[in-house]
Each structure stands twice: as structure tokens, then as C-alpha cells.
Design a protein around this motif. Structure first.
Motif, PDB file in Angstrom:
ATOM      1  N   LYS A  73       4.442  18.629  -3.976  1.00 56.92           N
ATOM      2  CA  LYS A  73       4.876  17.267  -3.362  1.00 56.92           C
ATOM      3  C   LYS A  73       3.669  16.667  -2.831  1.00 56.92           C
ATOM      4  CE  LYS A  73       7.964  14.249  -2.258  1.00 56.92           C
ATOM      5  NZ  LYS A  73       8.711  13.257  -3.575  1.00 56.92           N
TER       6      LYS A  73
ATOM      7  N   ARG B 246       2.420   6.795   5.378  1.00 55.44           N
ATOM      8  CA  ARG B 246       3.259   6.016   5.492  1.00 55.44           C
ATOM      9  C   ARG B 246       4.181   6.439   4.250  1.00 55.44           C
ATOM     10  NH1 ARG B 246      -0.269   1.726   6.574  1.00 55.44           N
ATOM     11  NH2 ARG B 246      -1.140   1.472   4.593  1.00 55.44           N
ATOM     12  N   ASN B 247       3.690   7.380   3.290  1.00 54.65           N
ATOM     13  CA  ASN B 247       4.474   7.991   2.325  1.00 54.65           C
ATOM     14  C   ASN B 247       4.786   9.754   2.742  1.00 54.65           C
ATOM     15  OD1 ASN B 247       4.967   6.215   0.004  1.00 54.65           O
ATOM     16  ND2 ASN B 247       3.031   5.819   0.953  1.00 54.65           N
ATOM     17  N   ASN B 248       4.676  10.111   3.982  1.00 51.95           N
ATOM     18  CA  ASN B 248       5.217  11.379   4.809  1.00 51.95           C
ATOM     19  C   ASN B 248       4.162  12.480   4.186  1.00 51.95           C
ATOM     20  OD1 ASN B 248       7.224  12.543   5.993  1.00 51.95           O
ATOM     21  ND2 ASN B 248       8.318  13.302   4.229  1.00 51.95           N
ATOM     22  N   LEU B 249       2.975  11.897   4.023  1.00 53.03           N
ATOM     23  CA  LEU B 249       1.825  13.059   4.026  1.00 53.03           C
ATOM     24  C   LEU B 249       0.815  12.725   4.834  1.00 53.03           C
ATOM     25  CD1 LEU B 249       0.377  15.236   2.530  1.00 53.03           C
ATOM     26  CD2 LEU B 249      -0.677  13.582   0.997  1.00 53.03           C
TER      27      LEU B 249
ATOM     28  N   CYS C 105      -1.064   7.528   2.910  1.00 54.71           N
ATOM     29  CA  CYS C 105      -0.399   8.775   2.756  1.00 54.71           C
ATOM     30  C   CYS C 105       0.593   9.034   3.715  1.00 54.71           C
ATOM     31  CB  CYS C 105      -1.358   9.913   2.727  1.00 54.71           C
ATOM     32  SG  CYS C 105      -2.424   9.823   1.064  1.00 54.71           S
TER      33      CYS C 105
ATOM     34  N   GLU D 208       5.990  22.695  -1.668  1.00 54.89           N
ATOM     35  CA  GLU D 208       5.468  21.717  -0.906  1.00 54.89           C
ATOM     36  C   GLU D 208       4.067  21.113  -1.200  1.00 54.89           C
ATOM     37  OE1 GLU D 208       7.300  23.679   2.893  1.00 54.89           O
ATOM     38  OE2 GLU D 208       5.382  24.268   2.400  1.00 54.89           O
TER      39      GLU D 208
ATOM     40  N   SER E  24       1.476  14.737  13.888  1.00 53.98           N
ATOM     41  CA  SER E  24       2.403  14.027  12.929  1.00 53.98           C
ATOM     42  C   SER E  24       3.580  14.421  12.655  1.00 53.98           C
ATOM     43  CB  SER E  24       1.590  13.572  11.572  1.00 53.98           C
ATOM     44  OG  SER E  24       2.560  12.744  10.747  1.00 53.98           O
ATOM     45  N   ASP E  25       4.558  13.509  12.532  1.00 54.69           N
ATOM     46  CA  ASP E  25       5.954  13.975  12.158  1.00 54.69           C
ATOM     47  C   ASP E  25       6.206  14.005  10.579  1.00 54.69           C
ATOM     48  OD1 ASP E  25       6.656  14.218  14.725  1.00 54.69           O
ATOM     49  OD2 ASP E  25       7.167  12.220  15.065  1.00 54.69           O
ATOM     50  N   CYS E  26       5.222  13.938   9.799  1.00 56.19           N
ATOM     51  CA  CYS E  26       5.339  13.849   8.298  1.00 56.19           C
ATOM     52  C   CYS E  26       5.853  15.080   7.857  1.00 56.19           C
ATOM     53  CB  CYS E  26       3.791  13.692   7.586  1.00 56.19           C
ATOM     54  SG  CYS E  26       3.442  11.733   8.078  1.00 56.19           S
ATOM     55  N   ASP E  27       6.584  15.362   6.935  1.00 55.24           N
ATOM     56  CA  ASP E  27       7.143  16.624   6.276  1.00 55.24           C
ATOM     57  C   ASP E  27       5.907  17.334   5.628  1.00 55.24           C
ATOM     58  OD1 ASP E  27       9.458  16.099   7.197  1.00 55.24           O
ATOM     59  OD2 ASP E  27      10.272  15.245   5.238  1.00 55.24           O
ATOM     60  N   TYR E  28       4.743  16.679   5.200  1.00 60.88           N
ATOM     61  CA  TYR E  28       3.632  17.574   4.305  1.00 60.88           C
ATOM     62  C   TYR E  28       2.406  17.196   5.135  1.00 60.88           C
ATOM     63  CZ  TYR E  28       7.317  17.376   1.190  1.00 60.88           C
ATOM     64  OH  TYR E  28       8.471  17.384   0.362  1.00 60.88           O
TER      65      TYR E  28
END
Length: 497
Positions: free
Chosen positions: A479, A446-449, A444, A476, A128-132
Motif C-alpha cells: 500500500k 494527503r494520501n495517508n503516507l 503523499c 502495508e 503524523s497520524d497517517c496509517d503508513y
């Protein structure tokens, strides 16, 4: 012979003027590709150098060099006053008409032959490209002192340069000697270097063990919740897998006994230090009982100590292999897990007669080995660098574990039950209220996790997630838990509706 006018050279010759490959070689290679695939049929007349240079917008001398290259490689013939032709018999015009309707294809999408396929080994890992991103419990490579390790590597490279070209799948004797001493002192394994097989990873170790010790229709026992990657390796071997329940003391030994009394068991696989995924530690009593059962019924214990180095509150319980006096335990571990990925290695500990057979298999799948890296790891042991780094890192991971526990309690206490693990890099969370975990994961994301499906455990009796914390900084993880908490409430609301 065919007229070159019908052939759209611009459609299959692409020039990258920023490439390190010279333009004339780019054109040559693409023309050869077209000839090999039949898009420039044998006997085709190629354009003159001026014509083709104009079509491709390059200097005429470039095309002269192209034709010289094709001629040298034997792809074309040049006839004075006639032209340049692809070597072969003249084709009729229907071939060219077919060519006009088709662009040059890329590499074939499918084989022209049949082969065995299996969905057992389908890659279960997601990206995934999510930050978290939650994982099953891996270290934070940002904590590694890569410059220091690179310095050791560079020093050894200069001193051991003469050994670079030597094949040595049996591994560095220096590393094995130091690793055997390290395992003796840290894990109570009374072994010598002759009891060690060095591999690239835990998965390679598992593959070698399964190839040698398991046969079609053997029966293997695993925990009712177990590590998916290992189960895939077992299934590929064609064994029958039976599950045994896990409780607060680890695997249920009485269930193991009852199964053994009914049928022949070849192997028991377990992760006793911190069971994957629940993180529980196999009790001392059950360890001794399992050793006795393995001797009584003759089954192999395959002990996977995937995170022995990660313990915080007290000294870890020694491996089963440390108490094995009958040669019933095969011990698998990893060394340097706290280091950057390129500095890690796997190993197998077993009696010498089994080692001899395992070395044969290793010689087939990894003949060259990585003797220089093993020298680096050996020096890190000899100089005490591993212990110093381990001590420093464990302090950081303990702080992260405690903070992660506080965050779970603050944000999710009404939804989950969990216990603070004594070691490892992950929490096992069981959910009080059943929630659709796949839907939660999608919300999650969809909300960057990102929560991979391999961390989700859900059936009619259980809803649980294994949450790794080691890869997160304090900020991290705060968040990540904030996003998780928010989406739990959203998912539960949708489930009710």
C-alpha cells in the motif's frame, strides 16, 4: 474587607466528578492556586459555606471540608460572626476590580529569567497520524514476544527484589559479563566486562563520548551524508565538522589522508557496517587503511554499529574495533534492537582507562540505571534466547526486504536507482529525474503516507530518499509503495507545469 460578591468563583473552580481526587480536594487546590497567584488577594473575605456550595453546586458539607483544609494548611482565618478571610492585610477594592477583568491563568508561559537557547538541538523528528509511515529503518515491534520477555522480567523481579532500591549506574555485572562474551563471539571483540559501559541508548552513548573526547574548536570528520542526530550532538559541543565523500566502498580514505596532512583531526565518525544513510559497507581494505591512518595521525575513530545484527546474505564484516590493537577506536552499539523498545539498551566499548572516566559521567546523568532490565537481557543471552529470536526475525526481515525490492522495481524502476542492501532495514534510493521531494512528501501525506523530511536528501547534485521497510508488513508496504508511486507521477507533472 472585600466583598465576595465580585469574585467569579465558577470561572476558576472546575469540578471533575469522575476524577479519583475527591471533590473537596479539587476545590481546595484550586482555591489555594488562586491565592498563590494573587487572584484571591490577602484579606479577601470568602463566601459563607452555604453561599459557596450554592455557587459551585455541591453539598454544604463539602465546602465545610474545603475550609477545614484551607485552615489546616494556613491559608485562611475564620473569625466568629465575621467570616472567613484569606490570611494577610486587607486590600482595596481596585484589586478586586482588576480581578473581575481577568480569569485565573494557567501555568506561566514564559520564565521570568533569561537562559541560553540553541536551535542546534531543535527536535528534527516529525510525527503524523497517517496509517503508513516511512522511517530510516527500525524494527517491527509487533514481531516481539513481549509476554515471554515479561515473564523473564517478572521472575527476576521476584528473585532480585532486594536490589530494586540500590543505585547502580555501573550496571549489572551479570549482564556485562554475558554481553562481553556475546560481543566476543558475534563481533570478534576481544573484550572483558571492564571494557563495557551500559547506557540507555545510542544517543546517550554519543553524548557521553562527545563530552569527554571533544572540546571547543576540535575538528571532526563525518561522511558527506551522515546521521543528523549525531551531527547535532557534535555541533552542540562546538566542534568544526568537515565532510568526506562516500562511494560504493564507503568513506573515501584518500580524502581523509589529505585532510589530516593539512590540519589536526580529533575524531572520525563513521557507520562502517551499513553507512547511514546510503547503506554501503566499508570495504576490508579501507578499514585497514583507516586504522593505519588513525595511528599515524592520532585521530579517534568513533565506530557506530547501529544495525550490526541485521544481515541476510552472508556473514557481516567484523567491526574496526575487532582489529584495533592501539586503542584508537571507540565502539558504540545497541543491544536488543530487535526487541520491544523497553527491552533495548546501548553500550560503549573502549579501553579501561577511558571507561573509568565515562563511568563518572554516567553516574551524573543516570545514577540509578536499570539493573533489573539488564539482568533480563543477561539471562536472554545466557539461555540463548537472543540468538533464537534473532534467527527467527532475520528470516522475516529478509522476506520483507526481498518483497520491498520487488515492489520498488515494479512501481518505481523508471524513476529510481537502488541496490538491494545486504543487511539493515532500509533502502537507499537515488532518483534519475529530479523531483521536488518536499512537495512529494506533502502530496503523499494527503494520501495517508508520511515521509519525514529527515529521510529526504536533495541538493543540486543529488535527489535521494532513505526508505525503511522493517516496520511494514507485506500488505502495508504494498500500500505504501502504491501511494508513493501514484504521487511521484502527480508531483512530476506539477513540476513540469
Amino acid at each position: 474587607m472585600n466583598s465576595p460578591v465580585f469574585i467569579p468563583y465558577q470561572s476558576f473552580i472546575s469540578i471533575d466528578r469522575l476524577s479519583d481526587v475527591s471533590v473537596y480536594l479539587q476545590i481546595s487546590n484550586q482555591l489555594i492556586n488562586a491565592i498563590q497567584r494573587g487572584y484571591l488577594p490577602f484579606g479577601t473575605k470568602l463566601p459563607g459555606t452555604r453561599k459557596l456550595s450554592s455557587l459551585l453546586e455541591v453539598h454544604r458539607n463539602t465546602i465545610v471540608s474545603v475550609y477545614d483544609e484551607l485552615l489546616a494548611q494556613g491559608w485562611i482565618e475564620i473569625f466568629p460572626n465575621k467570616g472567613t478571610f484569606v490570611i494577610g492585610k486587607e486590600q482595596d477594592t481596585t484589586t478586586v476590580q482588576t480581578f473581575r477583568q481577568n480569569n485565573l491563568e494557567n501555568y506561566p508561559r514564559e520564565t521570568g529569567f533569561s537562559f541560553k537557547t540553541s536551535n542546534i538541538l531543535d527536535n528534527p523528528f516529525e510525527h503524523s497520524d497517517c496509517d503508513y509511515i516511512f522511517n530510516g529503518g527500525i524494527p517491527d515491534i509487533r514481531l516481539t514476544q513481549v509476554d515471554q520477555y515479561s515473564g523473564i522480567y517478572s521472575s527476576i523481579l521476584k528473585r532480585k527484589a532486594h536490589k530494586i532500591g540500590q543505585y547502580n549506574y555501573d550496571g549489572s555485572e551479570f549482564f556485562k559479563q554475558n554481553l562481553s562474551q556475546y560481543l566476543n563471539l558475534s563481533r570478534g571483540l576481544p573484550i572483558s566486562k571492564n571494557n563495557l559501559l551500559i547506557t540507555r541508548s545510542t544517543e546517550m552513548s554519543m553524548y557521553i563520548v562527545s563530552e569527554i573526547l571533544l572540546s571547543q574548536d576540535d575538528t571532526v570528520l563525518v561522511g558527506a551524508l551522515s546521521y543528523f542526530s549525531v551531527n547535532m550532538i557534535f555541533q552542540r559541543t562546538g566542534v568544526n565538522i568537515l565532510t568526506v565523500s562516500i562511494d560504493e566502498e564507503g568513506i573515501n580514505v584518500e580524502e581523509v589522508r589529505k585532510i589530516c596532512e593539512k590540519q589536526k583531526i580529533r575524531m572520525l565518525y563513521l557507520t562502517p557496517h551499513h553507512h547511514y544513510p546510503t547503506t554501503v559497507t566499508l570495504s576490508v581494505k579501507r578499514r585497514l587503511e583507516l586504522l593505519n591512518l588513525s595511528q599515524e595521525f592520532g585521530f579517534i575513530i568513533l565506530e557506530d554499529d547501529y544495525d550490526y545484527d541485521f544481515h541476510y546474505d552472508k556473514s557481516p564484516i567484523l567491526p574496526l574495533a575487532s582489529a584495533d590493537t592501539k586503542g584508537m577506536v571507540v565502539y558504540i552499539g545497541s543491544f536488543g534492537k530487535l526487541l520491544a523498545p523497553g527491552f533495548r539498551t546501548g553500550f560503549i566499548v573502549a579501553p579501561e582507562n577511558l571507561m573509568a572516566e565515562m563511568r563518572k559521567y554516567l553516574g551524573i546523568i543516570d545514577r540509578q540505571g536499570d539493573i533489573l532490565m539488564e539482568h533480563v537481557l543477561g539471562e536472554m543471552i545466557a539461555e540463548g534466547e537472543i540468538n533464537r529470536y534473532l534467527k527467527k526475525s532475520l528470516k522475516i526481515y529478509k522476506e520483507r526486504r526481498n518483497h520491498f525490492a520487488a515492489l520498488l522495481k515494479h512501481h518505481l524502476e523508471e524513476f529510481i536507482d537502488f541496490k538491494i542492501p545486504s543487511g539493515g532495514l532500509a533502502f537507499w534510493t537515488e532518483w534519475k529525474t529530479p523531483v521536488n521531494l518536499m512537495q512529494l512528501s506533502r502530496n503523499c501525506a494527503r494520501n495517508n503516507l508520511f515521509i519525514p523530511k529527515t529521510l529526504l536528501y536533495q541538493n543540486q547534485n543529488l535527489t535521494a530518499i532513505r526508505l525503511g521497510f522493517g516496520n511494514f508488513s507485506i500488505h502495508e508496504m504494498e500500500k505504501a509503495i502504491e501511494i508513493l508511486s501514484k504521487n511521484v507521477k502527480i508531483t512530476l507533472t506539477k513540476d513540469k507545469n
